[in-house]
Scaffold this active site. Structure first.
Site, PDB file in Angstrom:
ATOM      1  N   SER A   1       1.042  -1.080  -0.393  1.00  0.00           N
ATOM      2  CA  SER A   1       0.279   0.280  -0.067  1.00  0.00           C
ATOM      3  C   SER A   1       1.130   0.954   0.066  1.00  0.00           C
ATOM      4  O   SER A   1       2.344   1.248   0.327  1.00  0.00           O
ATOM      5  CB  SER A   1      -0.939   0.057   1.024  1.00  0.00           C
ATOM      6  OG  SER A   1      -0.291  -0.047   2.329  1.00  0.00           O
ATOM      7  N   LYS A   2      -0.084   2.728  -0.169  1.00  0.00           N
ATOM      8  CA  LYS A   2       0.665   3.539   0.065  1.00  0.00           C
ATOM      9  C   LYS A   2       1.635   3.112   1.227  1.00  0.00           C
ATOM     10  O   LYS A   2       3.442   4.737   1.105  1.00  0.00           O
ATOM     11  CB  LYS A   2       0.462   4.910  -0.150  1.00  0.00           C
ATOM     12  CG  LYS A   2      -0.325   5.277  -1.372  1.00  0.00           C
ATOM     13  CD  LYS A   2      -2.045   5.733  -1.572  1.00  0.00           C
ATOM     14  CE  LYS A   2      -2.141   6.671  -2.689  1.00  0.00           C
ATOM     15  NZ  LYS A   2      -3.071   7.413  -2.323  1.00  0.00           N
TER      16      LYS A   2
END
Length: 464
Positions: A244-245
Protein backbone atom coordinates in the site's frame (compact mmCIF):
# COMPACT_ATOMS: atom_id res chain seq x y z
CA UNK A 1 9.38 -19.15 -33.91
CA UNK A 2 7.48 -15.90 -34.31
CA UNK A 3 9.33 -12.74 -33.26
CA UNK A 4 8.61 -11.90 -29.62
CA UNK A 5 6.12 -9.09 -29.07
CA UNK A 6 5.22 -8.03 -25.53
CA UNK A 7 3.05 -5.22 -24.23
CA UNK A 8 2.53 -3.09 -21.16
CA UNK A 9 -1.10 -2.05 -20.96
CA UNK A 10 -1.87 0.12 -17.93
CA UNK A 11 -5.18 1.79 -17.18
CA UNK A 12 -4.64 5.55 -16.75
CA UNK A 13 -6.64 5.86 -13.56
CA UNK A 14 -3.65 6.80 -11.40
CA UNK A 15 0.13 6.95 -11.29
CA UNK A 16 2.58 4.26 -12.37
CA UNK A 17 3.23 2.35 -9.16
CA UNK A 18 5.85 -0.24 -8.25
CA UNK A 19 3.71 -3.23 -9.27
CA UNK A 20 3.00 -1.73 -12.69
CA UNK A 21 6.62 -0.73 -13.12
CA UNK A 22 7.76 -4.30 -12.46
CA UNK A 23 5.28 -5.60 -15.04
CA UNK A 24 6.58 -3.04 -17.54
CA UNK A 25 10.19 -3.97 -16.73
CA UNK A 26 9.67 -7.71 -17.18
CA UNK A 27 7.74 -7.19 -20.43
CA UNK A 28 10.40 -4.79 -21.72
CA UNK A 29 13.28 -7.07 -20.69
CA UNK A 30 11.74 -10.16 -22.30
CA UNK A 31 11.34 -8.30 -25.59
CA UNK A 32 14.91 -6.97 -25.40
CA UNK A 33 16.30 -10.38 -24.45
CA UNK A 34 14.82 -11.93 -27.59
CA UNK A 35 15.33 -9.02 -29.97
CA UNK A 36 11.59 -8.45 -30.03
CA UNK A 37 9.17 -5.54 -29.83
CA UNK A 38 7.81 -3.85 -26.71
CA UNK A 39 4.41 -2.20 -27.16
CA UNK A 40 2.85 0.45 -24.91
CA UNK A 41 -0.94 0.40 -24.84
CA UNK A 42 -3.12 2.70 -22.76
CA UNK A 43 -6.34 0.95 -21.74
CA UNK A 44 -8.48 4.04 -21.23
CA UNK A 45 -11.98 2.65 -21.71
CA UNK A 46 -12.86 3.55 -18.11
CA UNK A 47 -13.75 7.08 -19.21
CA UNK A 48 -15.00 8.14 -15.79
CA UNK A 49 -11.67 7.42 -14.09
CA UNK A 50 -9.10 7.83 -16.86
CA UNK A 51 -7.34 11.21 -16.96
CA UNK A 52 -4.74 12.89 -19.20
CA UNK A 53 -2.69 13.52 -16.05
CA UNK A 54 -2.58 9.80 -15.29
CA UNK A 55 -1.52 9.03 -18.87
CA UNK A 56 1.31 11.53 -18.54
CA UNK A 57 2.30 10.10 -15.15
CA UNK A 58 2.64 6.64 -16.72
CA UNK A 59 4.70 7.95 -19.64
CA UNK A 60 6.89 10.04 -17.30
CA UNK A 61 7.47 7.08 -15.00
CA UNK A 62 8.52 4.81 -17.85
CA UNK A 63 10.78 7.52 -19.27
CA UNK A 64 12.49 7.96 -15.87
CA UNK A 65 13.07 4.21 -15.68
CA UNK A 66 14.21 4.26 -19.34
CA UNK A 67 11.74 1.55 -20.33
CA UNK A 68 11.48 2.72 -23.93
CA UNK A 69 8.62 1.31 -25.98
CA UNK A 70 9.05 0.40 -29.64
CA UNK A 71 5.43 0.95 -30.68
CA UNK A 72 2.68 3.10 -29.26
CA UNK A 73 1.33 4.41 -27.12
CA UNK A 74 -1.92 3.05 -28.52
CA UNK A 75 -5.14 4.26 -26.92
CA UNK A 76 -8.17 1.98 -26.76
CA UNK A 77 -10.59 4.91 -27.01
CA UNK A 78 -9.12 5.64 -30.44
CA UNK A 79 -9.85 2.07 -31.58
CA UNK A 80 -13.60 1.97 -30.97
CA UNK A 81 -14.48 1.58 -34.64
CA UNK A 82 -12.24 -1.49 -34.85
CA UNK A 83 -13.83 -3.13 -31.81
CA UNK A 84 -17.35 -2.49 -33.10
CA UNK A 85 -16.45 -3.94 -36.49
CA UNK A 86 -15.15 -7.14 -34.88
CA UNK A 87 -18.31 -7.43 -32.78
CA UNK A 88 -20.43 -7.23 -35.94
CA UNK A 89 -18.32 -10.01 -37.45
CA UNK A 90 -18.90 -12.13 -34.34
CA UNK A 91 -22.65 -11.51 -34.47
CA UNK A 92 -22.63 -12.63 -38.10
CA UNK A 93 -20.56 -15.71 -37.26
CA UNK A 94 -22.82 -16.67 -34.36
CA UNK A 95 -20.10 -16.35 -31.70
CA UNK A 96 -21.90 -13.39 -30.13
CA UNK A 97 -25.56 -12.53 -29.64
CA UNK A 98 -27.93 -9.80 -28.46
CA UNK A 99 -29.24 -10.06 -24.91
CA UNK A 100 -32.28 -8.11 -23.67
CA UNK A 101 -32.27 -9.26 -20.05
CA UNK A 102 -33.12 -6.32 -17.80
CA UNK A 103 -31.20 -5.29 -14.71
CA UNK A 104 -34.21 -6.31 -12.60
CA UNK A 105 -34.26 -9.75 -14.17
CA UNK A 106 -30.55 -10.21 -13.55
CA UNK A 107 -30.93 -9.14 -9.92
CA UNK A 108 -33.80 -11.60 -9.44
CA UNK A 109 -31.78 -14.36 -11.10
CA UNK A 110 -28.82 -13.67 -8.81
CA UNK A 111 -31.04 -13.74 -5.72
CA UNK A 112 -32.52 -17.09 -6.74
CA UNK A 113 -29.09 -18.60 -7.39
CA UNK A 114 -27.66 -17.34 -4.12
CA UNK A 115 -30.69 -18.74 -2.28
CA UNK A 116 -29.85 -22.12 -3.80
CA UNK A 117 -26.17 -21.55 -2.86
CA UNK A 118 -25.19 -21.55 -6.52
CA UNK A 119 -22.53 -19.43 -8.16
CA UNK A 120 -24.30 -16.37 -9.62
CA UNK A 121 -24.13 -16.34 -13.41
CA UNK A 122 -26.14 -15.42 -16.46
CA UNK A 123 -28.44 -18.29 -17.41
CA UNK A 124 -28.26 -17.92 -21.19
CA UNK A 125 -31.94 -17.07 -21.66
CA UNK A 126 -31.21 -15.06 -24.84
CA UNK A 127 -28.49 -17.41 -26.08
CA UNK A 128 -29.37 -18.86 -29.49
CA UNK A 129 -29.42 -22.65 -29.52
CA UNK A 130 -30.59 -25.20 -32.03
CA UNK A 131 -34.29 -25.88 -31.49
CA UNK A 132 -34.63 -23.06 -28.95
CA UNK A 133 -37.26 -20.38 -29.41
CA UNK A 134 -36.20 -16.98 -28.16
CA UNK A 135 -38.58 -14.39 -26.74
CA UNK A 136 -39.60 -11.45 -28.89
CA UNK A 137 -37.09 -8.64 -28.34
CA UNK A 138 -38.61 -5.62 -26.58
CA UNK A 139 -38.84 -2.72 -28.99
CA UNK A 140 -37.86 -0.03 -26.51
CA UNK A 141 -34.78 -1.67 -24.96
CA UNK A 142 -31.26 -1.48 -26.42
CA UNK A 143 -29.55 -4.85 -25.93
CA UNK A 144 -26.12 -5.73 -24.65
CA UNK A 145 -24.02 -8.11 -26.72
CA UNK A 146 -22.71 -11.30 -25.12
CA UNK A 147 -19.96 -13.68 -26.18
CA UNK A 148 -21.20 -17.20 -26.80
CA UNK A 149 -18.80 -19.02 -24.51
CA UNK A 150 -18.35 -22.77 -25.11
CA UNK A 151 -20.52 -24.80 -22.73
CA UNK A 152 -18.47 -27.97 -22.61
CA UNK A 153 -14.85 -28.91 -22.07
CA UNK A 154 -12.15 -26.89 -20.41
CA UNK A 155 -10.08 -23.86 -21.26
CA UNK A 156 -6.45 -24.49 -20.34
CA UNK A 157 -3.08 -22.86 -20.68
CA UNK A 158 0.47 -23.47 -19.52
CA UNK A 159 1.21 -20.35 -17.56
CA UNK A 160 4.91 -19.47 -17.76
CA UNK A 161 4.91 -18.66 -14.03
CA UNK A 162 2.07 -20.63 -12.44
CA UNK A 163 2.17 -23.78 -14.54
CA UNK A 164 -0.81 -25.61 -15.98
CA UNK A 165 -4.18 -23.97 -15.29
CA UNK A 166 -7.50 -25.49 -16.36
CA UNK A 167 -10.97 -23.98 -15.98
CA UNK A 168 -14.17 -25.79 -16.91
CA UNK A 169 -16.16 -23.82 -19.48
CA UNK A 170 -19.24 -24.61 -17.42
CA UNK A 171 -17.80 -22.25 -14.79
CA UNK A 172 -17.85 -19.34 -17.24
CA UNK A 173 -21.02 -17.57 -18.27
CA UNK A 174 -21.55 -15.59 -21.47
CA UNK A 175 -19.52 -12.43 -20.99
CA UNK A 176 -20.93 -9.06 -22.04
CA UNK A 177 -18.63 -7.76 -24.77
CA UNK A 178 -20.61 -4.61 -25.61
CA UNK A 179 -22.78 -2.54 -23.29
CA UNK A 180 -26.26 -1.32 -24.19
CA UNK A 181 -24.81 1.99 -25.38
CA UNK A 182 -22.57 0.12 -27.80
CA UNK A 183 -19.25 0.59 -25.99
CA UNK A 184 -17.13 -2.57 -25.90
CA UNK A 185 -15.95 -3.99 -22.57
CA UNK A 186 -12.46 -4.44 -21.19
CA UNK A 187 -11.93 -8.18 -21.73
CA UNK A 188 -13.08 -7.96 -25.32
CA UNK A 189 -10.93 -4.91 -26.18
CA UNK A 190 -7.85 -6.63 -24.73
CA UNK A 191 -8.38 -9.62 -27.00
CA UNK A 192 -8.75 -7.55 -30.15
CA UNK A 193 -5.71 -5.47 -29.22
CA UNK A 194 -3.51 -8.48 -28.50
CA UNK A 195 -4.68 -10.05 -31.77
CA UNK A 196 -4.18 -6.96 -33.92
CA UNK A 197 -0.83 -6.12 -32.33
CA UNK A 198 0.49 -9.66 -32.68
CA UNK A 199 1.30 -10.00 -28.98
CA UNK A 200 3.13 -13.29 -28.40
CA UNK A 201 3.71 -13.03 -24.63
CA UNK A 202 1.37 -11.44 -22.11
CA UNK A 203 3.26 -10.70 -18.89
CA UNK A 204 0.96 -9.20 -16.27
CA UNK A 205 -0.12 -9.34 -12.64
CA UNK A 206 -1.89 -12.38 -11.28
CA UNK A 207 -4.99 -10.30 -10.59
CA UNK A 208 -5.69 -10.99 -14.29
CA UNK A 209 -5.71 -14.79 -13.96
CA UNK A 210 -9.51 -14.86 -13.78
CA UNK A 211 -9.71 -12.88 -17.03
CA UNK A 212 -7.44 -15.24 -18.94
CA UNK A 213 -9.85 -18.15 -19.65
CA UNK A 214 -12.45 -15.72 -20.99
CA UNK A 215 -9.86 -14.01 -23.17
CA UNK A 216 -8.52 -17.30 -24.50
CA UNK A 217 -12.03 -18.37 -25.55
CA UNK A 218 -12.65 -15.03 -27.27
CA UNK A 219 -9.31 -15.21 -29.09
CA UNK A 220 -10.10 -18.73 -30.28
CA UNK A 221 -13.51 -17.58 -31.48
CA UNK A 222 -11.76 -14.85 -33.48
CA UNK A 223 -9.39 -17.37 -35.00
CA UNK A 224 -6.48 -15.60 -33.32
CA UNK A 225 -3.35 -17.24 -32.00
CA UNK A 226 -3.34 -17.46 -28.21
CA UNK A 227 -0.26 -15.81 -26.65
CA UNK A 228 1.86 -17.26 -23.89
CA UNK A 229 0.68 -15.97 -20.51
CA UNK A 230 2.91 -15.24 -17.53
CA UNK A 231 1.10 -14.02 -14.44
CA UNK A 232 3.33 -12.31 -11.90
CA UNK A 233 2.68 -12.79 -8.21
CA UNK A 234 1.61 -9.85 -6.09
CA UNK A 235 4.06 -7.70 -4.15
CA UNK A 236 3.73 -7.56 -0.37
CA UNK A 237 4.94 -4.75 1.87
CA UNK A 238 7.75 -4.93 4.42
CA UNK A 239 5.25 -6.21 6.99
CA UNK A 240 3.88 -8.98 4.77
CA UNK A 241 0.60 -7.17 4.11
CA UNK A 242 -0.60 -6.20 0.65
CA UNK A 243 1.55 -3.39 -0.70
CA UNK A 244 0.00 0.00 0.00
CA UNK A 245 1.00 3.65 -0.08
CA UNK A 246 2.43 3.45 3.41
CA UNK A 247 5.09 0.96 2.36
CA UNK A 248 6.01 1.49 -1.23
CA UNK A 249 2.98 1.55 -3.51
CA UNK A 250 3.54 5.16 -4.44
CA UNK A 251 4.16 6.75 -7.79
CA UNK A 252 7.40 5.69 -9.42
CA UNK A 253 8.18 9.39 -9.77
CA UNK A 254 8.02 9.68 -5.99
CA UNK A 255 11.18 7.59 -5.88
CA UNK A 256 12.83 10.22 -8.06
CA UNK A 257 11.63 12.95 -5.69
CA UNK A 258 12.89 10.94 -2.71
CA UNK A 259 16.38 10.74 -4.17
CA UNK A 260 16.58 7.26 -5.66
CA UNK A 261 18.50 6.55 -8.85
CA UNK A 262 16.48 4.91 -11.65
CA UNK A 263 19.23 2.30 -12.13
CA UNK A 264 18.83 1.25 -8.49
CA UNK A 265 15.05 1.06 -8.75
CA UNK A 266 15.33 -1.04 -11.93
CA UNK A 267 17.83 -3.38 -10.24
CA UNK A 268 15.54 -3.67 -7.21
CA UNK A 269 12.41 -4.31 -9.28
CA UNK A 270 14.26 -7.02 -11.19
CA UNK A 271 14.79 -8.90 -7.93
CA UNK A 272 11.12 -8.69 -6.91
CA UNK A 273 10.02 -12.17 -7.89
CA UNK A 274 12.93 -13.06 -10.18
CA UNK A 275 16.48 -14.04 -9.41
CA UNK A 276 19.76 -15.06 -10.99
CA UNK A 277 21.53 -17.11 -8.39
CA UNK A 278 22.74 -14.92 -5.54
CA UNK A 279 23.44 -11.88 -7.70
CA UNK A 280 22.17 -8.71 -6.02
CA UNK A 281 23.75 -5.81 -7.92
CA UNK A 282 23.73 -5.95 -11.70
CA UNK A 283 23.34 -3.58 -14.62
CA UNK A 284 20.30 -3.17 -16.80
CA UNK A 285 22.20 -4.81 -19.68
CA UNK A 286 23.17 -7.77 -17.51
CA UNK A 287 19.55 -8.17 -16.44
CA UNK A 288 18.40 -8.27 -20.05
CA UNK A 289 21.01 -10.92 -20.88
CA UNK A 290 19.94 -13.06 -17.93
CA UNK A 291 16.19 -12.54 -17.88
CA UNK A 292 13.82 -15.39 -18.63
CA UNK A 293 10.37 -16.44 -17.53
CA UNK A 294 11.57 -19.71 -15.99
CA UNK A 295 13.08 -18.03 -12.94
CA UNK A 296 10.09 -15.91 -11.97
CA UNK A 297 8.80 -17.21 -8.67
CA UNK A 298 5.13 -18.09 -8.32
CA UNK A 299 5.06 -17.00 -4.68
CA UNK A 300 4.45 -13.42 -3.59
CA UNK A 301 7.42 -11.06 -3.62
CA UNK A 302 8.09 -8.91 -0.57
CA UNK A 303 9.07 -5.28 -0.81
CA UNK A 304 12.02 -4.43 1.44
CA UNK A 305 12.67 -0.73 1.87
CA UNK A 306 16.00 -1.29 3.61
CA UNK A 307 17.24 -3.42 0.71
CA UNK A 308 16.21 -0.74 -1.78
CA UNK A 309 18.05 1.92 0.25
CA UNK A 310 21.14 -0.27 0.43
CA UNK A 311 21.03 -0.90 -3.30
CA UNK A 312 20.57 2.79 -4.03
CA UNK A 313 23.67 3.57 -2.00
CA UNK A 314 25.68 1.01 -3.96
CA UNK A 315 24.73 2.76 -7.18
CA UNK A 316 25.49 6.18 -5.71
CA UNK A 317 28.93 5.01 -4.57
CA UNK A 318 29.66 3.63 -8.03
CA UNK A 319 29.05 7.00 -9.72
CA UNK A 320 31.98 9.29 -10.54
CA UNK A 321 32.08 12.21 -8.12
CA UNK A 322 31.37 14.66 -10.94
CA UNK A 323 28.21 12.78 -11.95
CA UNK A 324 27.05 12.46 -8.36
CA UNK A 325 27.63 16.18 -7.81
CA UNK A 326 25.52 17.01 -10.86
CA UNK A 327 22.67 14.93 -9.49
CA UNK A 328 22.88 16.48 -6.02
CA UNK A 329 23.27 20.11 -7.12
CA UNK A 330 19.61 20.65 -8.17
CA UNK A 331 18.47 19.14 -4.87
CA UNK A 332 20.59 21.69 -3.01
CA UNK A 333 19.15 24.43 -5.21
CA UNK A 334 15.63 23.23 -4.35
CA UNK A 335 16.56 23.72 -0.69
CA UNK A 336 17.60 27.31 -1.42
CA UNK A 337 21.30 26.45 -1.16
CA UNK A 338 23.89 27.88 -3.56
CA UNK A 339 26.68 25.31 -3.95
CA UNK A 340 28.68 27.41 -6.41
CA UNK A 341 30.68 28.97 -3.56
CA UNK A 342 32.17 27.26 -0.56
CA UNK A 343 33.36 23.67 -0.42
CA UNK A 344 34.17 21.79 -3.60
CA UNK A 345 30.94 19.98 -4.41
CA UNK A 346 32.59 16.92 -5.92
CA UNK A 347 34.76 16.47 -2.83
CA UNK A 348 31.76 16.98 -0.57
CA UNK A 349 29.64 14.28 -2.21
CA UNK A 350 32.58 11.90 -2.35
CA UNK A 351 33.22 12.42 1.35
CA UNK A 352 29.60 11.87 2.43
CA UNK A 353 28.30 9.26 -0.02
CA UNK A 354 29.28 6.41 2.31
CA UNK A 355 26.92 7.92 4.91
CA UNK A 356 23.99 8.59 2.57
CA UNK A 357 21.59 6.16 0.92
CA UNK A 358 19.62 8.66 -1.19
CA UNK A 359 20.46 11.79 -3.13
CA UNK A 360 18.23 13.73 -0.73
CA UNK A 361 20.09 12.40 2.30
CA UNK A 362 23.37 13.33 0.62
CA UNK A 363 22.13 16.85 -0.14
CA UNK A 364 20.99 17.26 3.47
CA UNK A 365 24.33 15.99 4.78
CA UNK A 366 26.52 18.36 2.76
CA UNK A 367 24.25 21.41 3.03
CA UNK A 368 26.24 22.44 6.11
CA UNK A 369 29.21 23.34 3.90
CA UNK A 370 27.20 26.01 2.04
CA UNK A 371 25.34 27.66 4.91
CA UNK A 372 26.33 29.65 7.99
CA UNK A 373 27.11 27.31 10.88
CA UNK A 374 25.59 28.13 14.25
CA UNK A 375 26.48 25.47 16.84
CA UNK A 376 24.00 25.18 19.68
CA UNK A 377 25.00 26.54 23.06
CA UNK A 378 24.55 23.05 24.52
CA UNK A 379 26.92 21.50 21.97
CA UNK A 380 29.57 24.14 22.59
CA UNK A 381 29.25 23.85 26.36
CA UNK A 382 29.72 20.11 26.13
CA UNK A 383 32.82 20.09 23.93
CA UNK A 384 34.45 23.54 24.11
CA UNK A 385 35.94 23.32 27.60
CA UNK A 386 38.91 24.72 29.50
CA UNK A 387 40.64 21.41 28.81
CA UNK A 388 40.23 21.65 25.05
CA UNK A 389 40.63 25.39 24.39
CA UNK A 390 44.46 25.44 24.57
CA UNK A 391 44.70 22.54 22.12
CA UNK A 392 42.25 24.24 19.76
CA UNK A 393 44.29 27.44 19.93
CA UNK A 394 47.51 25.59 19.10
CA UNK A 395 45.76 23.76 16.26
CA UNK A 396 44.44 27.06 14.85
CA UNK A 397 47.95 28.48 14.91
CA UNK A 398 49.29 25.40 13.17
CA UNK A 399 46.82 25.31 10.29
CA UNK A 400 47.74 28.84 9.29
CA UNK A 401 50.92 27.42 7.76
CA UNK A 402 50.34 23.69 7.23
CA UNK A 403 50.18 22.22 3.71
CA UNK A 404 46.47 22.06 2.86
CA UNK A 405 46.08 18.36 2.30
CA UNK A 406 44.60 15.62 4.42
CA UNK A 407 47.87 13.88 5.47
CA UNK A 408 49.38 17.18 6.69
CA UNK A 409 46.20 18.15 8.55
CA UNK A 410 46.03 14.68 10.11
CA UNK A 411 49.63 14.96 11.25
CA UNK A 412 48.92 18.35 12.83
CA UNK A 413 45.96 16.91 14.73
CA UNK A 414 48.09 14.06 16.09
CA UNK A 415 50.88 16.47 17.02
CA UNK A 416 48.40 18.72 18.86
CA UNK A 417 46.74 16.01 20.92
CA UNK A 418 50.14 14.54 21.76
CA UNK A 419 51.42 17.89 22.97
CA UNK A 420 48.39 18.40 25.21
CA UNK A 421 48.05 14.81 26.38
CA UNK A 422 44.55 14.42 24.94
CA UNK A 423 42.71 11.59 23.22
CA UNK A 424 41.48 12.18 19.68
CA UNK A 425 37.80 12.92 20.57
CA UNK A 426 38.87 15.76 22.89
CA UNK A 427 40.06 17.71 19.86
CA UNK A 428 37.94 16.20 17.08
CA UNK A 429 34.59 16.77 18.81
CA UNK A 430 34.99 20.51 19.46
CA UNK A 431 36.38 20.94 15.95
CA UNK A 432 33.30 19.25 14.48
CA UNK A 433 30.99 21.27 16.74
CA UNK A 434 32.54 24.58 15.70
CA UNK A 435 32.99 23.83 12.00
CA UNK A 436 29.77 21.98 11.11
CA UNK A 437 27.57 22.28 14.21
CA UNK A 438 27.40 18.52 14.78
CA UNK A 439 29.58 15.76 16.15
CA UNK A 440 28.85 13.02 13.61
CA UNK A 441 30.94 13.51 10.48
CA UNK A 442 33.43 11.60 8.35
CA UNK A 443 37.09 11.80 9.32
CA UNK A 444 37.68 15.24 10.83
CA UNK A 445 40.85 15.88 8.82
CA UNK A 446 38.90 15.32 5.59
CA UNK A 447 36.14 17.66 6.77
CA UNK A 448 38.70 20.35 7.62
CA UNK A 449 40.41 20.01 4.24
CA UNK A 450 37.03 20.28 2.51
CA UNK A 451 35.98 23.45 4.34
CA UNK A 452 39.18 25.29 3.44
CA UNK A 453 41.88 27.05 5.40
CA UNK A 454 40.33 30.54 5.55
CA UNK A 455 36.87 29.31 6.54
CA UNK A 456 38.32 27.03 9.24
CA UNK A 457 40.44 29.84 10.72
CA UNK A 458 37.51 32.26 10.68
CA UNK A 459 35.28 29.74 12.48
CA UNK A 460 37.89 28.86 15.12
CA UNK A 461 38.72 32.48 15.89
CA UNK A 462 35.05 33.12 16.56
CA UNK A 463 35.10 30.77 19.57
CA UNK A 464 38.67 31.03 20.87
Amino acid sequence: MKPVRTRFAPSPTGYLHIGGARTALFSWAYARRHGGTFVLRIEDTDVARSTPEAVQAIIDGMAWLELTHDEGPFYQMQRMDRYKAVIQEMLAAGTAYYCYTTREELDALRAEQEARKEKPRYDGRWRPEAGKTLPTPPADMPPVIRFKNPKDGVVAWDDAVKGRIEIANAELDDLIIARADGTPTYNFCVCVDDWDMGITHVIRGDDHVNNTPRQINILKALGAEVPTYAHLSMILGDDGAKLSKRHGAVSVMQYDEDGFLPEAVINYLARLGWSHGDDEVFSRQQFVEWFDLDHITASAAQFNTEKLLWLNQQYMKALPAATLAEKVKPRLTARGIDSSTGADLEKAVALYVDRSNTLNALADAIAVFYQPVAPSAELLAQHLTDETRPALADFAAGIAAVDWEIPAISALIKETIGKHGLKMPKLAMPLRAILVGQTQTPSVDAVIELIGRDAVLTALKKYL
